[in-house]
Design an enzyme around this catalytic site. Structure first.
Site, PDB file in Angstrom:
ATOM      1  N   PRO A 293       0.828  -1.211   0.000  1.00 38.05           N
ATOM      2  CA  PRO A 293       0.000   0.000   0.000  1.00 38.05           C
ATOM      3  C   PRO A 293       0.863   1.262   0.000  1.00 38.05           C
ATOM      4  O   PRO A 293       1.975   1.240   0.512  1.00 38.05           O
ATOM      5  CB  PRO A 293      -0.791  -0.099   1.317  1.00 38.05           C
ATOM      6  CG  PRO A 293       0.004  -1.016   2.190  1.00 38.05           C
ATOM      7  CD  PRO A 293       0.725  -1.965   1.263  1.00 38.05           C
ATOM      8  N   ASP A 294       0.333   2.369  -0.569  1.00 40.49           N
ATOM      9  CA  ASP A 294       1.037   3.646  -0.403  1.00 40.49           C
ATOM     10  C   ASP A 294       0.584   4.250   0.924  1.00 40.49           C
ATOM     11  O   ASP A 294      -0.043   3.566   1.744  1.00 40.49           O
ATOM     12  CB  ASP A 294       0.837   4.570  -1.620  1.00 40.49           C
ATOM     13  CG  ASP A 294      -0.583   5.082  -1.769  1.00 40.49           C
ATOM     14  OD1 ASP A 294      -1.427   4.805  -0.892  1.00 40.49           O
ATOM     15  OD2 ASP A 294      -0.865   5.767  -2.768  1.00 40.49           O
ATOM     16  N   PHE A 295       0.925   5.511   1.168  1.00 41.26           N
ATOM     17  CA  PHE A 295       0.604   6.113   2.463  1.00 41.26           C
ATOM     18  C   PHE A 295      -0.694   6.909   2.435  1.00 41.26           C
ATOM     19  O   PHE A 295      -1.539   6.770   3.313  1.00 41.26           O
ATOM     20  CB  PHE A 295       1.763   7.031   2.914  1.00 41.26           C
ATOM     21  CG  PHE A 295       3.028   6.261   3.139  1.00 41.26           C
ATOM     22  CD1 PHE A 295       3.283   5.683   4.367  1.00 41.26           C
ATOM     23  CD2 PHE A 295       3.950   6.081   2.120  1.00 41.26           C
ATOM     24  CE1 PHE A 295       4.429   4.944   4.580  1.00 41.26           C
ATOM     25  CE2 PHE A 295       5.107   5.341   2.317  1.00 41.26           C
ATOM     26  CZ  PHE A 295       5.343   4.776   3.550  1.00 41.26           C
ATOM     27  N   ARG A 296      -0.850   7.748   1.391  1.00 43.42           N
ATOM     28  CA  ARG A 296      -1.890   8.777   1.450  1.00 43.42           C
ATOM     29  C   ARG A 296      -3.068   8.576   0.518  1.00 43.42           C
ATOM     30  O   ARG A 296      -3.940   9.436   0.481  1.00 43.42           O
ATOM     31  CB  ARG A 296      -1.246  10.157   1.226  1.00 43.42           C
ATOM     32  CG  ARG A 296      -0.307  10.525   2.351  1.00 43.42           C
ATOM     33  CD  ARG A 296       0.417  11.825   2.166  1.00 43.42           C
ATOM     34  NE  ARG A 296       1.336  12.049   3.288  1.00 43.42           N
ATOM     35  CZ  ARG A 296       2.546  11.512   3.387  1.00 43.42           C
ATOM     36  NH1 ARG A 296       3.015  10.758   2.428  1.00 43.42           N
ATOM     37  NH2 ARG A 296       3.292  11.721   4.465  1.00 43.42           N
TER      38      ARG A 296
ATOM     39  N   ASN B  83      11.196   4.998  -1.104  1.00 40.80           N
ATOM     40  CA  ASN B  83      10.677   3.675  -0.723  1.00 40.80           C
ATOM     41  C   ASN B  83      11.704   2.870   0.057  1.00 40.80           C
ATOM     42  O   ASN B  83      12.911   3.002  -0.150  1.00 40.80           O
ATOM     43  CB  ASN B  83      10.230   2.909  -1.967  1.00 40.80           C
ATOM     44  CG  ASN B  83       9.088   3.617  -2.676  1.00 40.80           C
ATOM     45  OD1 ASN B  83       8.465   4.499  -2.094  1.00 40.80           O
ATOM     46  ND2 ASN B  83       8.822   3.231  -3.899  1.00 40.80           N
TER      47      ASN B  83
ATOM     48  N   ASP C  37      11.309  -0.545   0.250  1.00 44.45           N
ATOM     49  CA  ASP C  37      11.011  -1.940  -0.114  1.00 44.45           C
ATOM     50  C   ASP C  37      12.119  -2.627  -0.906  1.00 44.45           C
ATOM     51  O   ASP C  37      12.050  -3.838  -1.139  1.00 44.45           O
ATOM     52  CB  ASP C  37       9.676  -2.024  -0.871  1.00 44.45           C
ATOM     53  CG  ASP C  37       9.617  -1.114  -2.099  1.00 44.45           C
ATOM     54  OD1 ASP C  37      10.673  -0.932  -2.766  1.00 44.45           O
ATOM     55  OD2 ASP C  37       8.531  -0.592  -2.397  1.00 44.45           O
TER      56      ASP C  37
ATOM     57  N   HIS D  78      14.862   7.727   2.324  1.00 46.25           N
ATOM     58  CA  HIS D  78      14.247   7.440   3.623  1.00 46.25           C
ATOM     59  C   HIS D  78      14.751   6.124   4.221  1.00 46.25           C
ATOM     60  O   HIS D  78      14.066   5.487   5.009  1.00 46.25           O
ATOM     61  CB  HIS D  78      12.712   7.452   3.499  1.00 46.25           C
ATOM     62  CG  HIS D  78      12.159   8.831   3.200  1.00 46.25           C
ATOM     63  ND1 HIS D  78      10.861   9.052   2.822  1.00 46.25           N
ATOM     64  CD2 HIS D  78      12.757  10.047   3.237  1.00 46.25           C
ATOM     65  CE1 HIS D  78      10.685  10.370   2.637  1.00 46.25           C
ATOM     66  NE2 HIS D  78      11.816  10.984   2.870  1.00 46.25           N
TER      67      HIS D  78
ATOM     68  N   CYS E 141      22.456   3.502  21.487  1.00 45.92           N
ATOM     69  CA  CYS E 141      23.919   3.465  21.365  1.00 45.92           C
ATOM     70  C   CYS E 141      24.381   3.290  19.916  1.00 45.92           C
ATOM     71  O   CYS E 141      25.585   3.254  19.658  1.00 45.92           O
ATOM     72  CB  CYS E 141      24.508   2.371  22.257  1.00 45.92           C
ATOM     73  SG  CYS E 141      24.244   0.700  21.630  1.00 45.92           S
TER      74      CYS E 141
ATOM     75  N   GLY F 148       4.845   8.184  -8.867  1.00 42.44           N
ATOM     76  CA  GLY F 148       4.264   7.525  -7.704  1.00 42.44           C
ATOM     77  C   GLY F 148       4.552   8.176  -6.369  1.00 42.44           C
ATOM     78  O   GLY F 148       4.687   7.480  -5.367  1.00 42.44           O
TER      79      GLY F 148
ATOM     80  N   GLU G  46      -2.279  11.549  -9.739  1.00 39.78           N
ATOM     81  CA  GLU G  46      -2.763  12.916  -9.548  1.00 39.78           C
ATOM     82  C   GLU G  46      -1.617  13.882  -9.815  1.00 39.78           C
ATOM     83  O   GLU G  46      -0.446  13.501  -9.773  1.00 39.78           O
ATOM     84  CB  GLU G  46      -3.270  13.083  -8.112  1.00 39.78           C
ATOM     85  CG  GLU G  46      -2.251  12.572  -7.090  1.00 39.78           C
ATOM     86  CD  GLU G  46      -2.646  12.764  -5.632  1.00 39.78           C
ATOM     87  OE1 GLU G  46      -3.696  13.375  -5.375  1.00 39.78           O
ATOM     88  OE2 GLU G  46      -1.865  12.310  -4.772  1.00 39.78           O
TER      89      GLU G  46
END
Ligand code: OAD
Length: 270
Positions: free
Chosen positions: A38-41, A112, A114, A131, A142, A202, A229
């Site tokens: 799944p994506d986030f938004r 991503n 993944d 990320h 530590c 994406g 979009e």
């Protein structure tokens, strides 16, 4: 403008006109949704819309470092579902590999975690995992590294790993909200200013500093957005091209216009 028209056909001519091109690709969760991640938004299917079961104060808390310190359980519940290994790259990942094979890929910047670009055969030195990823894990107190197989065992068992040395919480080296991006991001973030073409796919371009990468592309260098979009103001520039819709369909359209479709399908089928 640099392009005769703001169309895929014009862009394909620009890419294949014989002069070598440096292409920078920037991606997010939308390039892996067709792999089953799944994506986030996205409103109904996105991760943040489906976290009610985790009883979070707000959805992004699952990736927030201060929240994780107090309550690491929601993250580890999710890690159990998202841990790499059970997903196959999409044709969009193979398209990035194809750009590399053709000597056109300057860098792939991805948000991503993944590792599907690696799995599709994009070499590690052409990828900036802005990320982080599930490739390494360490203690949040530590900083000592923690063994991969041990982490995997905990993720499978839905238990929480602790540092052998100081008993601090262990976390995969994914960048959480409140954490610094990896050094390799800052080392490479100027590369978009060297690009002849930038392809954004994406991503909602909502999380900074990643979201500012497309604005570093120089004037008269085309930017292509392949996304469901419109995002990040891409589409208003004189050399911006929009391919709104599914990114697998979009890369097929671009590959076809370049005369690469068979090659791409073969690369993906392997
Ligand atoms: P988002 O979920 O914010 O955005 C995904 C974008 O891809 C949206 O614009 C979707 O419309 C689009 N999309 C989804 N499926 C698609 C498909 N099959 N074809 C074309 N477009 C599609 O994901 P990211 O932009 O990656 O960070 O999110 C950015 C960061 O926010 C993530 O790295 C993560 C998250 O919180 C951290 O946790 C630090």
């Amino acid at each position: 403008g640099t392009l005769a028209e703001r169309t895929v056909e014009s862009l394909a001519k620009y890419i294949t006109n014989g002069k070598p091109k440096k292409i920078v690709v920037m991606t997010g969760a939308g390039i892996s949704t067709s792999a089953g991640i799944p994506d986030f938004r996205s409103p109904d299917t996105g991760l943040y819309a489906n976290l009610a079961r985790l009883n979070l104060p707000y959805a992004e808390a699952v990736f927030d470092i201060s929240y994780f310190r107090q309550n690491p359980e929601p993250f580890y519940t999710l890690a159990h579902e998202l841990y790499p290994g059970k997903f196959r790259p999409t044709i969009t990942h193979s398209f990035i590999r194809l750009l590399h094979e053709k000597g056109l890929l300057l860098m792939h910047f991805t948000q991503n975690i993944d590792c599907l670009d690696r799995e599709a055969g994009v070499p590690g030195d052409k990828i900036v995992e802005a990320h982080g990823s599930f490739a390494r894990q360490s203690c949040i107190d530590c900083s000592r590294p923690y063994p991969q197989d041990e982490l995997k065992r905990h993720v499978d068992a839905k238990s929480i790993p602790r540092c052998d040395h100081c008993k601090g919480l262990v976390k995969p080296e994914i960048v959480f909200f409140g954490e610094q991006l990896p050094a390799e991001f800052f080392k490479n973030k100027w590369l978009p200013s060297q690009a002849d073409l930038c392809i954004v796919m994406g991503t909602s371009l909502t999380v900074h500093p990643f979201a500012s990468l497309p604005s570093m592309v120089r004037e008269h260098r085309p930017r292509l957005l392949i996304n469901k979009e419109r995002v990040g103001g891409i589409g208003s520039g004189p050399d911006d091209v929009l391919l709104l819709g599914d990114c697998d369909a979009g890369v097929r359209k671009l590959a076809a216009a370049c005369g690469w479709l068979d090659e791409l399908e073969k690369l993906w089928a392997k």
